[in-house]
Scaffold this active site. Structure first.
Site, mmCIF file in Angstrom:
data_model
loop_
_atom_site.group_PDB
_atom_site.id
_atom_site.type_symbol
_atom_site.label_atom_id
_atom_site.label_comp_id
_atom_site.label_asym_id
_atom_site.label_seq_id
_atom_site.Cartn_x
_atom_site.Cartn_y
_atom_site.Cartn_z
ATOM 1 N N LYS A 1 21.976 14.429 6.547
ATOM 2 C CA LYS A 1 23.145 15.170 6.059
ATOM 3 C C LYS A 1 24.185 15.307 7.173
ATOM 4 O O LYS A 1 25.370 15.072 6.973
ATOM 5 C CB LYS A 1 22.723 16.567 5.564
ATOM 6 C CG LYS A 1 23.842 17.319 4.897
ATOM 7 C CD LYS A 1 23.641 18.817 4.941
ATOM 8 C CE LYS A 1 24.077 19.355 6.270
ATOM 9 N NZ LYS A 1 24.050 20.809 6.384
ATOM 10 N N ASP B 1 24.295 18.739 0.837
ATOM 11 C CA ASP B 1 23.797 20.027 1.349
ATOM 12 C C ASP B 1 23.304 20.855 0.164
ATOM 13 O O ASP B 1 23.228 20.356 -0.965
ATOM 14 C CB ASP B 1 24.884 20.752 2.164
ATOM 15 C CG ASP B 1 25.991 21.290 1.263
ATOM 16 O OD1 ASP B 1 25.995 20.977 0.046
ATOM 17 O OD2 ASP B 1 26.834 22.042 1.760
#
Ligand code: SF4
Length: 208
Positions: A118, A136
């Protein structure tokens, strides 16, 4: 217009200024801020980095801090032991493997110690203008609820979003979904009655 286009058009209308709320001046500052932002608000991260970056905003400066010293700067962001370790590992890797500059390709970013998928995606998209969708907690939740990309893991949702969203829109879509998750589609009590996407939403259809 297909469902995904309708959703992105509406989100773009709602949040024309959607962009990262993290304050940074260089790719390295962004990398550190993104590591700190896990399970922490952007406002808190910005307060912490304002002080930290006064003396330590390059990998070379950062590695002069001990783990304990860095923890002292960042403890209010939570998970400070892991975050300090990740920042120091990534900084050492940047110094040893990339001459002190944050690498600009997704593949290289993902090799950095302490840098998860991420974080690599966010830095690639935001600092280098690359096409990537960072999943996320907000992107994960909103995508599953809307039914545009369903999956049990961030990787599965990332893959699903990459299939339905045109590549040039990946980074923008990431910010739009985050903003909708923060403002309307809350984790505990999504504000469905005031959500303008409810006519397109799988979760609403199943729970209304
Ligand atoms: S209708 Fe509810 S669940 Fe669906 S996107 Fe809007 S707030 Fe989220």
């Amino acid at each position: 217009m297909d469902k995904i286009s309708e959703i992105l058009t509406e989100l773009d209308r709602l949040y024309p200024d959607a962009r990262p709320a993290l304050v940074y001046r260089t790719p390295y500052e962004l990398l550190v801020a993104v590591i700190l932002s896990a399970q922490c608000t952007d406002e808190r991260v910005n307060k912490v980095t304002k002080v930290l970056f006064e003396g330590y905003n390059t990998p070379a400066a950062m590695v002069t801090l001990s783990q304990e010293q860095l923890e002292g700067y960042i403890f209010s962001c939570g998970f400070y032991r892991n975050k300090a370790a990740h920042i120091l590992s990534a900084s050492r890797d940047i110094l040893e493997k990339f001459g002190g500059e944050v690498p600009s390709t997704l593949e290289e970013l993902r090799t950095l110690a302490g840098v998860g998928r991420k974080t690599a995606n966010v830095v690639y998209a935001v600092a280098f203008g690359g096409n990537a969708i960072a999943v996320d907690t907000h992107v994960f939740r909103v995508s599953n609820r809307l039914g545009i990309a369903e999956g049990k893991t961030p990787e599965a949702v990332e893959e699903g979003l990459m299939k339905v969203i045109p590549e040039a829109m990946w980074s923008k879509a990431h910010h739009l979904l985050i903003w909708h998750g923060r403002r309307v589609c809350h984790s505990q009590r999504p504000a469905c009655s005031e959500c303008t996407l409810k006519g397109l939403c799988k979760y609403y259809e199943e729970h209304k």
